[in-house]
Design an enzyme around this catalytic site. Structure first.
Site, PDB file in Angstrom:
ATOM      1  N   ASP A 234      -4.519 -12.825   3.487  1.00 58.78           N
ATOM      2  CA  ASP A 234      -5.799 -12.391   4.194  1.00 58.78           C
ATOM      3  C   ASP A 234      -6.855 -12.551   3.281  1.00 58.78           C
ATOM      4  OD1 ASP A 234      -4.784 -10.508   2.419  1.00 58.78           O
ATOM      5  OD2 ASP A 234      -4.746  -8.543   3.802  1.00 58.78           O
TER       6      ASP A 234
ATOM      7  N   HIS B  82      -6.407  -7.407  -0.281  1.00 66.86           N
ATOM      8  CA  HIS B  82      -6.559  -5.841  -0.709  1.00 66.86           C
ATOM      9  C   HIS B  82      -5.572  -5.385  -2.099  1.00 66.86           C
ATOM     10  CE1 HIS B  82      -6.752  -6.203   3.829  1.00 66.86           C
ATOM     11  NE2 HIS B  82      -7.877  -5.631   3.559  1.00 66.86           N
TER      12      HIS B  82
ATOM     13  N   HIS C 201       0.703  -1.180   0.040  1.00 65.64           N
ATOM     14  CA  HIS C 201       0.092   0.021  -0.110  1.00 65.64           C
ATOM     15  C   HIS C 201       1.016   1.287   0.068  1.00 65.64           C
ATOM     16  CE1 HIS C 201      -3.621  -2.171   0.446  1.00 65.64           C
ATOM     17  NE2 HIS C 201      -3.277  -2.753   1.532  1.00 65.64           N
TER      18      HIS C 201
HETATM   19 ZN   LIG Z   1      -4.194  -7.224   2.788  1.00 64.22          ZN
END
Ligand SMILES: [Zn+2]
Length: 353
Positions: free
Chosen positions: A256, A171, A132
């Site tokens: 995740d 993500h 990120h």
């Molecule tokens: Zn993640």
């Protein structure tokens, strides 16, 4: 069935535990559980352990502004705090973040200098995670973008011209995409839950300028599991890798999307992760002389993630260890298939799918 029975490089440093915060999902216990599982479940003669040095500021500066790097150093020097709503720092975090990027660089050298190391695949168990982190902004538990640093170093130090990064974290790897979105030398493929944090990674984000067509976003609705990920790999991920013919495969390995993860809503089993790792190892065999570098990203169910990682190593090593959870085959859910069709339609402009 034994695929290849390889020795896998394991990169780890005890100081990775120094960047931590109680009750935060991205805390040192993640690595402690992984360490325990690796000790207990993996034949120790199948792995080669390595301890990294910190990355140099010049390494990090390939993907981050120097002023940003300095601002992280200064923020850490002044103590504990938060850089955004969920990205904490402690006084040790700057040095640990350099060590985290140093871990992927050690991993990179181990798979590129195969003659010396006899390793083709390495997994860096580094923290903090990286995907990120933007050029001048920490976010989503990430300070420096480790996989992006590894890809740039592969180009700088080994002259590679085609590097593929596959991001299976639940993500979207916004920082990695933004680093390479105008760059055909790096193919970025991301599977992620959508809608979910950080909100980027739409199907239509396919790269810009010379990099048009080298960003492949596969956003999947919550609930996607083994069958849907399998379809995504068969229909999109593997065919595109086979057409791009990378010289190195880097995995942003976030666990995740596992069904017990507390931060996300996907349904992958250990068997599903095994399948994805096996498919990518197959692509590596075809195109990268087997070279594959995995870097730890997210994964917040402590025992669950550790079990998934054992199976990922089992898959890429071809060790034939028993699996607690087999891949769960079912008819892929209709609304998820339709999303995948949208990805295929969009990517057909660039790839033969
Ligand atoms: Zn993640």
């Amino acid at each position: 069935m034994t695929l290849n029975d390889e020795i896998i490089g394991i990169i780890y440093h005890p100081d990775y535990l120094l960047h931590t915060q109680d009750r935060h999902p991205e805390r040192k216990e993640r690595l402690e559980h992984i360490n325990a599982a690796l000790k207990k479940n993996i034949p120790q003669d199948r792995v080669q352990r390595m301890e990294p040095e910190p990355a140099e500021v010049d390494d990090i500066a390939m993907v981050h502004d120097r002023a940003y790097i300095q601002s992280i150093e200064e923020a850490c020097r002044s103590g504990r705090g938060f850089l955004d709503l969920d990205t904490y720092i402690v006084p040790e975090s700057y040095r640990v973040a350099l060590l985290s990027a140093g871990g992927v660089l050690t991993g990179l050298r181990s798979v590129m200098d195969h003659e010396e190391s006899s390793l083709k695949k390495s997994f860096a168990f580094n923290r903090p995670p990286g995907h990120h982190a933007e050029r001048a902004r920490a976010m989503g538990f990430c300070l420096f973008n480790n996989t992006a640093v590894a890809a740039e170093a592969a180009r700088r130090d080994y002259g590679l011209e085609r590097i593929a990064i596959v991001d299976w974290d639940v993500h979207h790897g916004n920082g990695t995409q933004h680093t390479f979105e105008d760059d055909p030398g790096v193919l970025f493929i991301s599977t992620h839950q959508s809608p979910a944090y950080p909100g980027t990674g739409r199907v239509e984000e396919t790269g810009r300028g010379r990099g048009e067509g080298f960003i492949v976003n596969i956003p999947l609705p919550a609930g996607a599991g083994d069958s849907e990920y399998k379809l995504a790999f068969e229909a999109v991920v593997v065919p595109i890798l086979d057409q791009y013919k990378p010289e190195l495969l880097i995995i942003s390995a976030g666990q995740d999307a596992y069904h017990r993860d507390p931060l996300a809503g996907m349904s992958l089993s250990e068997g599903g992760y095994y399948y994805m790792a096996e498919q990518l190892a197959g692509a590596a065999e075809r195109w990268t002389k087997g070279r594959m570098l995995l870097c730890l990203e997210g994964g917040y169910h402590l025992q669950g993630q550790a079990g998934v990682i054992v199976q990922v190593l089992n898959a890429i090593g071809g060790w034939g260890l028993p699996k607690a959870e087999q891949i769960r085959e079912r008819e892929p859910a209709g609304h998820i298939q339709r999303k995948l069709e949208q990805v295929i339609e969009t990517q057909k402009a660039y790839w033969d799918l």
